[in-house]
Scaffold this motif. Structure first.
Motif: not given
Length: 134
Positions: A34, A37, A40
């Motif tokens: 998480r 993510h 990113y």
């Protein structure tokens, strides 16, 4: 070979603690995914490092799935072994207890591999931080 009801019962605490440890590793991995993510989405220049981390996380996730499955299977075989002992089917009890031990061994081997991969992921992080150091 004759085994008593106490023999497979000795594995109960070990297997359940192992399953708890695997669940904790899974939850830690889920948190990492998480966070990665979110990172990113925000950072564009570090995408190569993040892609390598994603590759490691996918491999670790697969290993953790198999680790948990084999430890649960070990637990099931252990319970089945106790059931065979209770009903005085000693041959089946020995066979299922052996299967339980083999599943536990498989689970521990997968855990060793997963630890190796997680160490490699940490090395990537350290390398990335060292490259950014002024």
């Amino acid at each position: 070979m004759e085994i008593s009801l106490n023999t497979p019962a000795l594995l109960f605490p070990a297997i359940t603690l192992l399953m708890l440890a695997y669940t904790n590793r899974f939850l830690a991995l889920a948190t990492l995914i998480r966070n990665l993510h979110t990172k990113y989405k925000q950072i564009h220049e570090e995408r190569d490092v993040i892609r390598e981390q994603i590759k490691n996380l996918k491999e670790r996730l697969i290993l953790i799935r198999y680790m948990q499955s084999s430890s649960i299977f070990s637990f099931l075989l252990c319970v089945l072994s106790m059931l065979f002992i209770y009903y005085q089917h000693s041959n089946w009890a020995v066979i299922t207890f052996g299967g339980s031990l083999f599943s536990l061994l498989l689970s521990l081997s997968l855990s060793l591999r997963e630890i190796s991969i997680s160490t490699r992921a940490l090395e990537l992080e350290l390398k990335n931080m060292e490259e950014e150091r002024p």
